[in-house]
Write an enzyme that holds these catalytic residues in place. Structure first.
Site, PDB file in Angstrom:
ATOM      1  N   LYS A 156     -10.137  -0.201  10.463  1.00  0.00           N
ATOM      2  CA  LYS A 156     -10.274  -1.381   9.617  1.00  0.00           C
ATOM      3  C   LYS A 156     -10.630  -2.612  10.448  1.00  0.00           C
ATOM      4  O   LYS A 156     -10.758  -3.710   9.914  1.00  0.00           O
ATOM      5  CB  LYS A 156      -8.983  -1.637   8.844  1.00  0.00           C
ATOM      6  CG  LYS A 156      -8.662  -0.491   7.894  1.00  0.00           C
ATOM      7  CD  LYS A 156      -7.797  -0.933   6.737  1.00  0.00           C
ATOM      8  CE  LYS A 156      -7.161   0.247   6.062  1.00  0.00           C
ATOM      9  NZ  LYS A 156      -7.895   0.702   4.882  1.00  0.00           N
ATOM     10  N   ASP A 205       3.201  -4.264   7.742  1.00  0.00           N
ATOM     11  CA  ASP A 205       1.970  -3.490   7.621  1.00  0.00           C
ATOM     12  C   ASP A 205       0.811  -4.458   7.860  1.00  0.00           C
ATOM     13  O   ASP A 205       0.478  -5.269   7.007  1.00  0.00           O
ATOM     14  CB  ASP A 205       1.916  -2.877   6.218  1.00  0.00           C
ATOM     15  CG  ASP A 205       0.572  -2.210   5.922  1.00  0.00           C
ATOM     16  OD1 ASP A 205      -0.352  -2.305   6.754  1.00  0.00           O
ATOM     17  OD2 ASP A 205       0.459  -1.609   4.840  1.00  0.00           O
ATOM     18  N   GLN A 229      -4.562  -4.728   7.006  1.00  0.00           N
ATOM     19  CA  GLN A 229      -5.607  -5.631   6.538  1.00  0.00           C
ATOM     20  C   GLN A 229      -5.597  -6.954   7.303  1.00  0.00           C
ATOM     21  O   GLN A 229      -6.579  -7.709   7.247  1.00  0.00           O
ATOM     22  CB  GLN A 229      -5.432  -5.939   5.040  1.00  0.00           C
ATOM     23  CG  GLN A 229      -5.631  -4.747   4.128  1.00  0.00           C
ATOM     24  CD  GLN A 229      -7.056  -4.225   4.147  1.00  0.00           C
ATOM     25  OE1 GLN A 229      -8.011  -4.930   4.489  1.00  0.00           O
ATOM     26  NE2 GLN A 229      -7.206  -2.955   3.794  1.00  0.00           N
ATOM     27  N   HIS A 236       0.874  -1.178   0.000  1.00  0.00           N
ATOM     28  CA  HIS A 236       0.000   0.000   0.000  1.00  0.00           C
ATOM     29  C   HIS A 236       0.911   1.228   0.000  1.00  0.00           C
ATOM     30  O   HIS A 236       2.024   1.173   0.512  1.00  0.00           O
ATOM     31  CB  HIS A 236      -0.847  -0.061   1.277  1.00  0.00           C
ATOM     32  CG  HIS A 236      -1.885   1.013   1.404  1.00  0.00           C
ATOM     33  ND1 HIS A 236      -1.589   2.276   1.852  1.00  0.00           N
ATOM     34  CD2 HIS A 236      -3.220   1.003   1.167  1.00  0.00           C
ATOM     35  CE1 HIS A 236      -2.708   3.000   1.890  1.00  0.00           C
ATOM     36  NE2 HIS A 236      -3.701   2.255   1.472  1.00  0.00           N
ATOM     37  N   CYS A 249      -4.901   2.628  -3.542  1.00  0.00           N
ATOM     38  CA  CYS A 249      -3.641   3.110  -2.967  1.00  0.00           C
ATOM     39  C   CYS A 249      -2.531   2.078  -3.120  1.00  0.00           C
ATOM     40  O   CYS A 249      -1.705   1.895  -2.216  1.00  0.00           O
ATOM     41  CB  CYS A 249      -3.795   3.486  -1.493  1.00  0.00           C
ATOM     42  SG  CYS A 249      -4.725   4.995  -1.271  1.00  0.00           S
TER      43      CYS A 249
HETATM   44  C1  LIG Z   1      -2.556  -2.703   3.517  1.00  0.00           C
HETATM   45  C2  LIG Z   1      -2.804  -1.331   4.026  1.00  0.00           C
HETATM   46  N1  LIG Z   1      -1.812  -0.654   4.621  1.00  0.00           N
HETATM   47  C3  LIG Z   1      -1.967   0.586   5.115  1.00  0.00           C
HETATM   48  C4  LIG Z   1      -3.167   1.232   5.033  1.00  0.00           C
HETATM   49  C5  LIG Z   1      -3.270   2.628   5.556  1.00  0.00           C
HETATM   50  O1  LIG Z   1      -4.137   2.715   6.634  1.00  0.00           O
HETATM   51  P1  LIG Z   1      -4.672   4.146   7.114  1.00  0.00           P
HETATM   52  O2  LIG Z   1      -5.203   4.828   5.895  1.00  0.00           O
HETATM   53  O3  LIG Z   1      -5.728   3.813   8.084  1.00  0.00           O
HETATM   54  O4  LIG Z   1      -3.510   4.875   7.717  1.00  0.00           O
HETATM   55  C6  LIG Z   1      -4.249   0.557   4.413  1.00  0.00           C
HETATM   56  C7  LIG Z   1      -5.582   1.168   4.308  1.00  0.00           C
HETATM   57  O5  LIG Z   1      -5.883   2.021   3.487  1.00  0.00           O
HETATM   58  C8  LIG Z   1      -4.053  -0.740   3.894  1.00  0.00           C
HETATM   59  O6  LIG Z   1      -5.046  -1.402   3.304  1.00  0.00           O
END
Ligand SMILES: Cc1ncc(COP(=O)(O)O)c(C=O)c1O
Ligand SMILES: Cc1ncc(COP(=O)(O)O)c(C=O)c1O
Lengths: 152, 419, 419, 152
Positions: B239, B213, B216, B136, B377
């Site tokens: 999430k 990360d 998910q 991401h 993203c």
């Molecule tokens: C795999 C992954 N990493 C990081 C993020 C970033 O999370 P946030 O936007 O809540 O900071 C997301 C969500 O958009 C994601 O799906």
């Protein structure tokens, strides 16, 4: 908003410009060009334009990836703008913008949009207004010497 | 297709009843364009049960106060609940100490904390930062920024056509030069579950520090940070059925202790004069200013909700939904599924020949079906598969097979319109 | 004592009735140790009206979704409300564009954004950063950290015995070398309202950029960023009846546009590849990741609540409470008020000879009275007045004169116990 | 918790140790010293200690700013610790900790706290437990060669 309306909107556009976009090519070299980004859907298009001394759009084209709405809109934008004076293009851009944001009702208000009025249905799809106007914004940017625009 | 559950065992024929839980989620009974809402955008953000909504009203209605610095009853109660939430979350992810649980404003903030505080102190020119092609943007951009600042080099583990990491390439890319490995545990664009435990072990052999990360992963996998032996683990509350604007960075104490602060302000200091600032202990060193008190309490409440159902049961049901949806969508010849890893969690990305995902999203929305369309993203994933965007349905435990059927029926309409 | 109201006019004999509003705040009807709660810790964090609590339940109960990237109805609605809140806040502080309104996790985060992004790009060795002796740690530590990194020099405007800024010293300290002036608009430790508009004008003459910490000013003063001509203005939602974990950075577009991003991630980019990252426009460039959607909506709702009463009426009533409390507390010979600026807002700091503030806080708490005791994250103020800590009562518009009476009565008990 | 109890707790302590703290002085040079911080109230104290070869606390003192509870506790801590073996000090520290956190009930459970039992009332003031134990933590840190401790 209902399914029939969406279906209609799509069919009118798709039958023609989405599958067979007009002026879908690169002008090389072009007097001016600009890149339009719609980060919402990850779409990107480049608009090329040649404007002569009398401020008439001699040629205009686009390439890029986009949804049906943005592609059809870009295609119709090029057919409209070709041969027109810059002032007239700007004038129609304004009307088109008002149309897609619901400020102009093609049934009631006076306008010079002609076939572009088909985009009236977009006003019920707020997330898609940017798709319909991206090519116009990009043309506007190109003519005014900007190189990058984003709809967000 | 997902033949294994996210926890590695075969999917059992489950008797899970999502309707038992749907009533906890007020939004699930709303209508969209006159149709019942079918919410299949859980990977972007999950919905919140009434229990968590109530925890907010209770907090602000009866004991809100600033934490840590007050002797009065409200401040004490707010502090107890806030620190109690930290302990709950510590236990939930099996961290060895609450000092290792740092509250941030989200997974993005958590990863930036590592890149800024650990990265800017430890990374130097020529070091390599190894990430994957399925990250991401939250696990790409902070490292790009760090590379630009330090002269470190970004390396990328490729992905196979099925959407799995190329583990041979990983081993080739990994070397003594690798200072940081950044890897997503569950891909939001493809659903792929990566073998992070094995990757961490290999990275540690070369002396690299690993940032996972887990944004998910949290709703689907029971996380045990000690078992994973992960150095840093980031996730977001929104999430996993909790509030927006809140996340966690887990970090190993030994690493966190050596790191400089991230932001300066109140609460992260022991004493301040204009000549000298003495920083506070962990975890406060990294929590400058008034924290997201109600959000942290809400996150703990959300995890408790998940735990009461059981994340394994949740994962099993989501697997069943995913298998069913995958099977049904493949019956539509114009559809191509993007991401067909062996190990996959509750994300179904697909494209339809000749139809832009954005148009699919609009037409489905008319039927009350919420999916996400775009690059999620994760633009490098889109480039890898040579597509500008996908449509993505993502499932939570409150989704039903009937909702999958509605999705499939609506996709058929899309194709009808476009052909 | 406060002879002028915070808006500079004489305090009128007001007919303000706090009881009209108390019913909006559920927490105000609770008891503490069997006594009705008297909440006089508003400068640490204010309480939340039911209207804001409800906005949260409504958001999560009917249209929660991730913003900006979705075509479905929920995402559109959430985006409209989120961006609508930005527009509301823009108008509230009279910023010239929504591009100038950046959401952060609080005032501390806002100031760190400026120090990191503006500071690390523009400040070099030998530059001077001028702050005041009455800053909160949030407006000290980020600058200390920046000075350490860049070799810039921290200079400090002294305060007088009354607790006002020494403006002559300010003019002497200000020079062409001054790159940044950081000043608190209303001191949380002393209540002093600083003449920031005049200071900004003087700083601009020397080419300095001005960062105003407006955390305490927001609930009391109508802010007009254009009238102030301030370059950066920071505040927190939780001090103005909104949620925790949310704040705003206002910045002039011309400055923000030249600044590099603060955190990297989703939403703050236009496009990402491993070779190149193109950053998004303002304000998104500074809002990486999923923002605090419900918090931002809650903040706008809170400001709307304030606006419906009228911040001038609020300020006038708080002034009346402060005058009354100051008059009554001065009748107790053992009490010494700390901070007696001409222009003062709703903060009453004091010490009692021979009694540590911490002990005062405990004894008052037994009577249900919540005040704050300690250094209020403003240790340099404590050093300046040669005290380790103070007791601080801070008033909001929902406080009453009867509550002031309760405070005074309880303070008399303290003295009785200790003598 | 009630006002009478708080009043009692305060009076018992204040009458004696707060106003006239024992061993309120610097030992210079001291074998060991440590600084204790309570960021909650901004309090700070330094504990100085001399321990002989037999692990007996020969001298112990403190200075600093603090609330009545922390000052009285520090004062009583010094009078208690002086002349005691380190092991005994540690043992009492543990009991004292249990007392202030409500794990030990001086009326029911066996203990060796003597006069220190007066701090039992602190268990009803959770925000103040750290005040009561700060000096003990600092002594413990000093003896174990740490230089800074914080109760937060
Ligand atoms: C795999 C992954 N990493 C990081 C993020 C970033 O999370 P946030 O936007 O809540 O900071 C997301 C969500 O958009 C994601 O799906
Ligand atoms: C004057 C002042 N500035 C800054 C802050 C920091 O605000 P926050 O803790 O919400 O980031 C505060 C509040 O504690 C304050 O009173």
């Amino acid at each position: 908003m209902n399914y029939e309306r969406t279906k209609q909107l799509y069919q009118q556009l798709i039958l023609d410009h989405n599958k067979n976009p007009r002026n879908f090519r690169i002008i090389d070299p072009a007097d001016k060009e600009a890149v339009g980004n719609n980060p919402l859907c990850g779409d990107k298009l480049v608009v090329y334009v040649n404007v002569n001394e009398d401020q008439i759009v001699e040629d205009v084209s686009f390439i890029g990836e986009g949804c049906a709405i943005s592609k059809a809109s870009a295609s119709m934008m090029t057919t409209f703008a070709k041969g027109k004076h810059i002032d007239e293009v700007n004038h129609i851009f304004q009307q088109f913008h008002d149309l897609t944001t619901g400020k102009l009702d093609p049934e009631k208000d006076e306008h010079d949009l002609g076939k572009l009025a088909v985009f009236a249905g977009v006003k019920d799809l707020p997330a898609r207004v940017k798709c319909a106007t991206l090519s116009w914004h990009t043309l506007h940017a190109a003519v005014n010497g900007k190189e990058q625009i984003s709809t967000e | 297709m997902s033949s294994k559950s996210v926890n590695g065992t075969l999917t059992p024929e489950t008797t899970f009843n999502p309707h038992l839980y749907r009533k906890d989620f007020p939004v699930l009974s709303r209508e969209v364009h006159g149709k019942p809402l079918v919410y299949l955008d859980n990977a972007a953000s999950s919905q919140m049960p009434q229990q968590v909504i109530d925890s907010y009203a209770e907090y602000h209605g009866s004991y809100h106060s600033n934490v840590h610095r007050g002797v009065h009853a409200l401040s004490q109660q707010a502090t107890d609940e806030y620190e109690g939430a930290r302990e709950y979350i510590r236990a939930y992810i099996n961290a060895s100490s609450t000092k290792e649980v740092i509250f941030t404003s989200g997974a993005t903030d958590s990863i930036n904390l590592v890149a800024q505080s650990y990265g800017r102190t430890n990374i130097k020119e020529g070091d390599e930062i190894l990430i994957t092609n399925m990250e991401h943007h939250a696990n790409i951009v902070p490292w790009k920024m760090l590379c630009e600042e330090t002269g470190a080099v970004l390396k990328v583990i490729p992905i196979t056509d099925k959407g799995e990491l190329d583990l041979e390439a990983f081993e080739e890319l990994l070397s003594e030069k690798t200072a940081i490995l950044g890897v997503v545990m569950v891909s939001n664009a493809l659903g792929t579950i990566n073998p992070v435990k094995e990757m961490i072990a290999k990275a540690h052999e070369k002396g690299a520090v690993v940032v996972v990360d887990g944004a998910q992963a949290m709703p689907h996998v029971r996380i045990d940070v000690q078992d994973l032996d992960v150095d840093f683990f980031a996730f977001s509350a929104h999430k996993v059925y909790g509030p927006t604007g809140c996340g966690v960075l887990y970090g190993k104490k030994s690493l966190l202790e050596e790191m400089p602060p991230y932001r300066g302000g109140g609460d992260m200091i022991l004493s301040v004069s204009f000549d000298e600032v003495i920083y506070n202990q962990l975890p406060y060193k990294f929590e400058a200013g008034t924290p997201g008190i109600s959000q942290v309490i809400g996150l703990a409440r959300a995890l408790k909700y998940v735990d009461e159902i059981g994340v394994e049961k949740i994962a099993a049901w989501e697997d069943e939904l995913l298998s069913y949806a995958t099977q049904e969508i493949k019956k539509i010849p114009q559809v191509k599924v993007i991401g067909e890893a062996e190990n996959k969690a509750s994300v179904l990305s697909f494209v339809i020949e000749g139809v832009h995902p954005h148009d699919i999203g609009t037409i489905l929305d008319e039927d009350g079906i919420a999916i996400r369309t775009g690059h999620h993203c994760a633009q490098p994933v889109m480039e890898r598969f040579c597509i500008p965007a996908t449509s993505r349905a993502s499932f939570a435990f409150y989704n039903t097979k009937e909702e999958v059927d509605a999705l499939i029926a609506s996709l058929k309409k899309v194709i009808e319109i476009f052909t």
